[in-house]
Design a protein around this motif. Structure first.
Motif, PDB file in Angstrom:
ATOM      1  N   MET A 110     111.675 -24.845 120.316  1.00 31.92           N
ATOM      2  CA  MET A 110     111.036 -24.974 118.993  1.00 31.92           C
ATOM      3  C   MET A 110     111.179 -23.678 118.199  1.00 31.92           C
ATOM      4  O   MET A 110     111.497 -23.707 117.012  1.00 31.92           O
ATOM      5  CB  MET A 110     109.543 -25.302 119.136  1.00 31.92           C
ATOM      6  N   ASN A 111     110.930 -22.555 118.862  1.00 38.72           N
ATOM      7  CA  ASN A 111     111.039 -21.270 118.174  1.00 38.72           C
ATOM      8  C   ASN A 111     112.476 -20.982 117.766  1.00 38.72           C
ATOM      9  O   ASN A 111     112.726 -20.452 116.687  1.00 38.72           O
ATOM     10  CB  ASN A 111     110.469 -20.151 119.062  1.00 38.72           C
ATOM     11  N   THR A 112     113.426 -21.357 118.595  1.00 35.47           N
ATOM     12  CA  THR A 112     114.840 -21.152 118.274  1.00 35.47           C
ATOM     13  C   THR A 112     115.270 -22.036 117.108  1.00 35.47           C
ATOM     14  O   THR A 112     115.927 -21.566 116.164  1.00 35.47           O
ATOM     15  CB  THR A 112     115.708 -21.435 119.515  1.00 35.47           C
ATOM     16  N   VAL A 113     114.911 -23.309 117.157  1.00 37.58           N
ATOM     17  CA  VAL A 113     115.291 -24.235 116.074  1.00 37.58           C
ATOM     18  C   VAL A 113     114.640 -23.803 114.764  1.00 37.58           C
ATOM     19  O   VAL A 113     115.252 -23.900 113.697  1.00 37.58           O
ATOM     20  CB  VAL A 113     114.942 -25.693 116.443  1.00 37.58           C
ATOM     21  N   TYR A 114     113.410 -23.304 114.830  1.00 35.06           N
ATOM     22  CA  TYR A 114     112.733 -22.801 113.628  1.00 35.06           C
ATOM     23  C   TYR A 114     113.591 -21.711 112.969  1.00 35.06           C
ATOM     24  O   TYR A 114     113.843 -21.749 111.765  1.00 35.06           O
ATOM     25  CB  TYR A 114     111.351 -22.269 113.996  1.00 35.06           C
ATOM     26  N   ALA A 115     114.042 -20.754 113.762  1.00 34.26           N
ATOM     27  CA  ALA A 115     114.834 -19.641 113.215  1.00 34.26           C
ATOM     28  C   ALA A 115     116.221 -20.094 112.760  1.00 34.26           C
ATOM     29  O   ALA A 115     116.686 -19.709 111.680  1.00 34.26           O
ATOM     30  CB  ALA A 115     114.961 -18.538 114.271  1.00 34.26           C
ATOM     31  N   ILE A 116     116.868 -20.908 113.572  1.00 37.58           N
ATOM     32  CA  ILE A 116     118.236 -21.344 113.246  1.00 37.58           C
ATOM     33  C   ILE A 116     118.266 -22.200 111.984  1.00 37.58           C
ATOM     34  O   ILE A 116     119.143 -22.026 111.134  1.00 37.58           O
ATOM     35  CB  ILE A 116     118.859 -22.094 114.442  1.00 37.58           C
ATOM     36  N   THR A 117     117.310 -23.130 111.855  1.00 38.09           N
ATOM     37  CA  THR A 117     117.321 -23.976 110.656  1.00 38.09           C
ATOM     38  C   THR A 117     117.045 -23.149 109.407  1.00 38.09           C
ATOM     39  O   THR A 117     117.622 -23.417 108.352  1.00 38.09           O
ATOM     40  CB  THR A 117     116.320 -25.148 110.758  1.00 38.09           C
ATOM     41  N   HIS A 118     116.199 -22.145 109.528  1.00 37.12           N
ATOM     42  CA  HIS A 118     115.948 -21.261 108.391  1.00 37.12           C
ATOM     43  C   HIS A 118     117.235 -20.563 107.967  1.00 37.12           C
ATOM     44  O   HIS A 118     117.614 -20.562 106.784  1.00 37.12           O
ATOM     45  CB  HIS A 118     114.871 -20.231 108.728  1.00 37.12           C
ATOM     46  N   ASP A 119     117.913 -19.956 108.940  1.00 40.33           N
ATOM     47  CA  ASP A 119     119.151 -19.234 108.630  1.00 40.33           C
ATOM     48  C   ASP A 119     120.237 -20.172 108.112  1.00 40.33           C
ATOM     49  O   ASP A 119     120.967 -19.832 107.181  1.00 40.33           O
ATOM     50  CB  ASP A 119     119.658 -18.489 109.870  1.00 40.33           C
ATOM     51  N   LEU A 120     120.341 -21.345 108.704  1.00 35.84           N
ATOM     52  CA  LEU A 120     121.341 -22.317 108.266  1.00 35.84           C
ATOM     53  C   LEU A 120     121.104 -22.723 106.814  1.00 35.84           C
ATOM     54  O   LEU A 120     122.044 -22.783 106.013  1.00 35.84           O
ATOM     55  CB  LEU A 120     121.318 -23.552 109.174  1.00 35.84           C
ATOM     56  N   ASP A 121     119.849 -22.983 106.479  1.00 36.62           N
ATOM     57  CA  ASP A 121     119.530 -23.358 105.092  1.00 36.62           C
ATOM     58  C   ASP A 121     119.887 -22.235 104.118  1.00 36.62           C
ATOM     59  O   ASP A 121     120.391 -22.504 103.022  1.00 36.62           O
ATOM     60  CB  ASP A 121     118.045 -23.708 104.951  1.00 36.62           C
TER      61      ASP A 121
END
Length: 167
Positions: A110-121
């Motif tokens: 969850m913490n990884t997806v939170y960061a990755i989706t932010h950066d991807l956006d």
């Protein structure tokens, strides 16, 4: 929002009306089955600990999304203190259960997806992060368990790791 209790969690398993088979036999009640009971009880302990007054500060956190008290296993870490509390919580769970309590990988993902989706956006102009936040808000408000699976996808999947050409 109300945090689930360990008893709520255990009774919710029966309400799922799922079909579980262990060693070829259908399991009617997971919590009563000798093989399924230990992991169910280990997961329940993550809820039992959040109920204990002396453990609340370790097993709960304030959601950055809603401001409400949530189970730390659904929390996004934002500080060194969050990370330290996560590790202290995991150590306490290890002491309480002496086994895998099934929630670590889900928390880390969850913490990884939170960061990755932010950066991807930010990079690609997508809207994955907001969709993930909506999902996370649902997880937090329902005090759900997230799960993750780790596997090595390289090589011949029909062979064990020791049988791989490239170990």
């Amino acid at each position: 929002m109300t945090l689930l209790t360990g008893d709520n969690y255990l009774s919710s398993i029966a309400e799922l009306n799922h079909h579980v088979f262990i060693q070829g036999q259908k399991v009617e009640n997971i919590v009563d089955h000798p093989i399924a009971r230990p992991p169910a009880m280990a997961i329940a302990e993550t809820y039992f600990q959040a109920e204990q007054d002396k453990m609340k500060s370790l097993f709960t956190a304030q959601s950055h999304l809603t401001g409400e008290t949530i189970n730390r296993f659904t929390h996004i870490q934002h500080s060194i203190e969050d990370l330290v509390n996560k590790i202290l919580m995991l150590r306490e769970m290890g002491r309480k259960t002496a086994c895998c309590f099934q929630r670590c990988a889900g928390l880390d993902c969850m913490n990884t997806v939170y960061a990755i989706t932010h950066d991807l956006d930010q990079t690609a102009g997508t809207e994955y992060h907001q969709r993930f936040i909506d999902f996370l808000r649902y997880v937090q408000s329902n005090d759900l368990i997230t799960a993750a699976c780790m596997t090595d996808t390289k090589g011949d999947r029909s062979l064990s790791p020791s049988q791989q050409e490239d170990k």
